[in-house]
Design a protein around this motif. Structure first.
Motif, short mmCIF file in Angstrom:
data_model
loop_
_atom_site.label_atom_id
_atom_site.label_comp_id
_atom_site.label_asym_id
_atom_site.label_seq_id
_atom_site.Cartn_x
_atom_site.Cartn_y
_atom_site.Cartn_z
N ASN A 1 13.01 -4.20 -4.28
CA ASN A 1 12.89 -5.32 -3.36
C ASN A 1 13.48 -6.59 -3.99
O ASN A 1 13.77 -6.62 -5.18
CB ASN A 1 11.41 -5.55 -3.05
CG ASN A 1 10.82 -4.46 -2.15
OD1 ASN A 1 10.92 -4.52 -0.94
ND2 ASN A 1 10.24 -3.44 -2.77
N SER B 1 4.82 -12.26 -3.86
CA SER B 1 5.79 -11.62 -2.95
C SER B 1 5.61 -10.10 -2.96
O SER B 1 5.73 -9.45 -1.93
CB SER B 1 7.23 -11.93 -3.36
OG SER B 1 7.42 -13.31 -3.42
N GLU C 1 2.59 -9.34 -0.94
CA GLU C 1 2.89 -9.52 0.49
C GLU C 1 3.66 -8.32 1.04
O GLU C 1 3.41 -7.87 2.16
CB GLU C 1 3.70 -10.81 0.71
CG GLU C 1 2.82 -12.04 0.74
CD GLU C 1 3.58 -13.34 0.53
OE1 GLU C 1 2.92 -14.35 0.22
OE2 GLU C 1 4.85 -13.32 0.65
N GLU C 2 4.57 -7.79 0.23
CA GLU C 2 5.34 -6.61 0.65
C GLU C 2 4.39 -5.42 0.86
O GLU C 2 4.54 -4.66 1.83
CB GLU C 2 6.41 -6.28 -0.41
CG GLU C 2 7.31 -5.11 -0.06
CD GLU C 2 8.13 -5.31 1.21
OE1 GLU C 2 8.49 -6.47 1.52
OE2 GLU C 2 8.39 -4.29 1.89
N GLY D 1 1.35 -5.66 1.73
CA GLY D 1 0.66 -5.98 2.98
C GLY D 1 1.50 -5.59 4.20
O GLY D 1 0.97 -5.17 5.22
N ARG D 2 2.81 -5.71 4.06
CA ARG D 2 3.71 -5.37 5.18
C ARG D 2 3.90 -3.87 5.35
O ARG D 2 4.58 -3.45 6.28
CB ARG D 2 5.07 -6.06 4.98
CG ARG D 2 5.09 -7.50 5.47
CD ARG D 2 6.51 -8.04 5.59
NE ARG D 2 7.16 -8.14 4.30
CZ ARG D 2 7.06 -9.19 3.48
NH1 ARG D 2 6.32 -10.23 3.83
NH2 ARG D 2 7.68 -9.21 2.32
N ALA D 3 3.32 -3.07 4.47
CA ALA D 3 3.45 -1.61 4.60
C ALA D 3 2.98 -1.17 5.98
O ALA D 3 3.46 -0.18 6.53
CB ALA D 3 2.67 -0.90 3.49
N VAL D 4 2.05 -1.93 6.55
CA VAL D 4 1.52 -1.60 7.88
C VAL D 4 2.65 -1.58 8.92
O VAL D 4 2.62 -0.79 9.87
CB VAL D 4 0.37 -2.58 8.26
CG1 VAL D 4 0.89 -3.99 8.52
CG2 VAL D 4 -0.40 -2.06 9.46
N ASP D 5 3.67 -2.38 8.72
CA ASP D 5 4.79 -2.42 9.68
C ASP D 5 5.65 -1.16 9.61
O ASP D 5 6.46 -0.91 10.50
CB ASP D 5 5.70 -3.64 9.38
CG ASP D 5 4.95 -4.93 9.51
OD1 ASP D 5 3.95 -4.97 10.26
OD2 ASP D 5 5.34 -5.92 8.84
N ARG D 6 5.49 -0.40 8.54
CA ARG D 6 6.32 0.82 8.41
C ARG D 6 5.64 2.03 9.06
O ARG D 6 6.19 3.13 9.04
CB ARG D 6 6.62 1.11 6.93
CG ARG D 6 7.47 0.04 6.26
CD ARG D 6 8.19 0.55 5.02
NE ARG D 6 7.27 0.97 3.96
CZ ARG D 6 6.78 0.16 3.03
NH1 ARG D 6 7.09 -1.13 3.03
NH2 ARG D 6 5.99 0.62 2.09
#
Ligand code: ATP
Ligand code: MG
Length: 248
Positions: free
Chosen positions: A52, A236, A239-240, A242-247
């Protein structure tokens, strides 16, 4: 090695595991190293198994720090040697860093095996087998190091390190760089530069960066270091995750 078809969606992860298991049989990695790797893999899933932006920035700051150091040393443990031995040697060469074998589960025999293994991969000079100094504040075997190596280094790269030792190295006043997939580990939080990336991606990236950046002016390298903010990088990374939910 067992037959894993390259078409398997988890091919890279599976051959990496096989490699580590083989290295345990060869006496290079420790059994505990297998468990540590499993923890790393879990975090790798959460950051998308890719390098990332936050890792790329940390890798760049790390290479700049190694290039500008007076006495940079790369510490190599069993997993690091097993997974990235060849590339760590190349990184040492490109940044002018010494290599020192330093183990958490230290036995003289395993230090020797790793040293021989690295020499078989082309390393010219490896510190580790004859320690003559101690890192203050650590118990006996874990404290051992070389006076001309880790002990006197101004910048140390300690991939996949234990929290206690990372903190002890910080207390000695060194600049500590780590590679650690867990942004919440004590090592990740103690380090000056935390590369939240798999070592198998991070070290080849750093070799390429070193080849490019050794032509860069010192003032430019210093700017990269001065503008680097590790707390921001760790945030950061979280936060990434946390964004695992979007995958989903
Ligand atoms: P700490 O002592 O820093 O609090 P810990 O005790 O949880 O961490 P250790 O076993 O001491 O963990 O250190 C191993 C660290 O290396 C773990 O944080 C793990 O996530 C990380 N790790 C394992 N395999 C890899 C890998 N292939 N690439 C990058 N990091 C890895
Ligand atoms: Mg630990």
């Amino acid at each position: 090695m067992t037959d894993i078809p390259p078409s398997h969606p988890r091919y890279l992860s599976l051959i990496t595991r096989e490699r580590l298991v083989e290295m345990v049989h060869r006496g290079i990695a420790s059994e505990a190293g297998l468990i540590a790797h499993g923890r790393g893999e879990a975090y790798d899933y959460l950051i998308g198994e890719r390098t990332n932006d936050f890792a790329e920035k940390a890798e760049r700051a790390a290479v700049a720090s190694l290039l500008l150091a007076e006495h940079p040393v790369i510490s190599i443990n069993g997993n690091a040697a097993a997974l990235s031995g060849k590339e760590l040697i190349e990184l040492g060469r490109e940044t002018g860093s010494l290599l020192e074998v330093n183990l958490f589960h230290r036995t003289g025999e395993r230090v020797e095996r790793i040293t021989e293994y690295l020499i078989s991969l082309g390393a010219k000079h490896i510190l580790g087998p004859e320690p003559d100094a101690r890192i203050p504040g650590l118990d006996h075997a874990r404290a051992l190091c070389h006076k001309d190596g880790i002990y006197s280094a101004d910048v140390v790269l300690v991939p996949l390190e234990d929290g206690d030792r990372a903190q002890a190295l910080k207390k000695m006043g060194k600049k500590v760089i780590t590679i650690d997939l867990n942004p919440l580990s004590r090592t990740a939080r103690a380090a000056d530069i935390t590369i939240v990336d798999n070592i198998i991606r991070a070290i080849p990236n750093m070799v390429s960066l070193a080849k490019e950046m050794k032509k860069t002016a010192e003032e430019e390298l210093q700017k990269i270091i001065d503008s680097y903010d590790n707390e921001h990088i760790l945030r950061s990374a979280l936060e990434e995750i946390g964004r695992a939910v979007d995958r989903l």
